[in-house]
Scaffold this active site. Structure first.
Site, PDB file in Angstrom:
ATOM      1  N   LYS A  68      16.781  78.481  92.821  1.00  0.00           N
ATOM      2  CA  LYS A  68      17.699  78.286  91.547  1.00  0.00           C
ATOM      3  C   LYS A  68      17.025  78.554  90.348  1.00  0.00           C
ATOM      4  CE  LYS A  68      21.251  75.327  93.159  1.00  0.00           C
ATOM      5  NZ  LYS A  68      22.225  73.997  92.928  1.00  0.00           N
ATOM      6  N   ASP A 105      27.020  73.981  88.450  1.00  0.00           N
ATOM      7  CA  ASP A 105      26.788  72.714  89.032  1.00  0.00           C
ATOM      8  C   ASP A 105      27.338  71.507  88.213  1.00  0.00           C
ATOM      9  OD1 ASP A 105      25.634  73.323  91.440  1.00  0.00           O
ATOM     10  OD2 ASP A 105      23.647  73.426  90.575  1.00  0.00           O
TER      11      ASP A 105
END
Ligand code: ATR
Length: 275
Positions: A68, A105
């Site tokens: 990520k 997220d």
């Protein structure tokens, strides 16, 4: 002949990922042409994989552990929220070869709480966060954006919580891990972002006797769905929201961008992913 649009999730390990089930379910539910697969990619392979995916018909990808953060260096355009978080989980491959990176997220976190606790008002009081890893970063950005007046963080490694305070500023305070229960006293929102409570892992041991029944409590661990932490909070009368919804909701913006349909997160979606 036009190619069937492909997307997938890049990570390592990747076999445990629920994203292929989620996106395949949505593709079928909405009768869309497309595919979504798990892609096991090592750090060494990351750049070549990213560059070769568009030629294989990929229009985008999700990114998970451990890529990520490192994926950001290969992006040509990065959203503000991904820049703030310092990590991306959703990529769009443009036709000219450029890579657009976003982080959904925090969006997934907020959408999950809004769905699971409709009366929740993030502005009504402080948020208490256990943990200071990547998930905590995304959640802090989302909470600050939603107007949470104060965020208290407690992490086993205090320096990591201090680093978050240095990055995100005035609204944040840090409390020692051994005193973590103190941050619960006037908490309005409580979040476990550590891996504690995950099946096969270590237990979440912070006492919850200071947790007010008015708090909305959530966990990013979703295996088990109702973690012992959520069980204990529920027994105290709190509204609890499990972590599966965060995973499901974070997939929504990517799916919509790739396949042109905004998908639902509902009971049927949860059942399909858990089946
Ligand atoms: P993620 O990106 O998913 O948040 P991470 O960056 O590995 O994952 O963070 C995991 C979090 O769980 C960290 O806050 C970690 O605490 P440390 O920073 O001290 O490592 C926390 N964590 C993991 N195991 C723990 C344990 N046994 N006790 C307390 N905290 C733990």
């Amino acid at each position: 002949m036009t190619q069937i649009p492909r997307a997938g999730v890049i990570g390592n390990p990747i076999s445990h990922s629920l994203s292929p089930k989620l996106h395949s379910y949505w593709l079928e539910r909405y009768g869309l042409q497309g595919s979504y697969t798990a892609l096991k990619v090592t750090e060494d392979e990351l750049e070549t994989t990213l560059r070769s995916l568009p030629d294989q018909g990929f229009i985008g990808a999700n990114v998970t552990i451990p890529h990520k953060v490192s994926v950001m260096q290969f992006a040509d355009q990065i959203t503000d929220r991904a820049t703030l978080i310092g990590a991306a989980n959703t990529l769009i491959f443009k036709q000219d070869g450029r890579i657009f990176a976003d982080n959904t997220d925090g969006y997934g976190f907020m959408a999950n709480l809004r769905q699971g606790a409709p009366d929740w008002d993030p502005k009504a009081g402080p948020a208490a966060i256990f943990g200071a890893g990547g998930a905590a970063r995304a959640i802090i950005v989302a909470l600050a954006d939603a107007g949470v007046p104060e965020i208290v963080i407690s992490n086993r490694t205090r320096a990591k919580a201090e680093a978050l305070r240095a990055d995100f500023g005035a609204r944040i305070s840090v409390i020692d891990w051994v005193q973590a229960d103190k941050m619960l006293v006037d908490a309005n929102t409580v979040i476990n972002t550590t891996s504690l409570g995950m099946v096969g892992g270590q237990d979440f041991k912070v006492p919850l006797d200071k947790l007010p029944s008015t708090a909305v409590v959530t966990d990013i661990v979703y295996n088990p769905l109702k973690t012992p932490f959520l069980e204990a909070a529920e027994q105290r009368g709190c509204t609890v929201v499990d972590g599966l919804g965060m995973l499901l909701h974070q997939g929504v913006p990517g799916f919509e961008r790739w396949f042109g349909q905004r998908p639902e997160v509902d009971e049927a979606t949860r059942r399909a992913v858990l089946a």
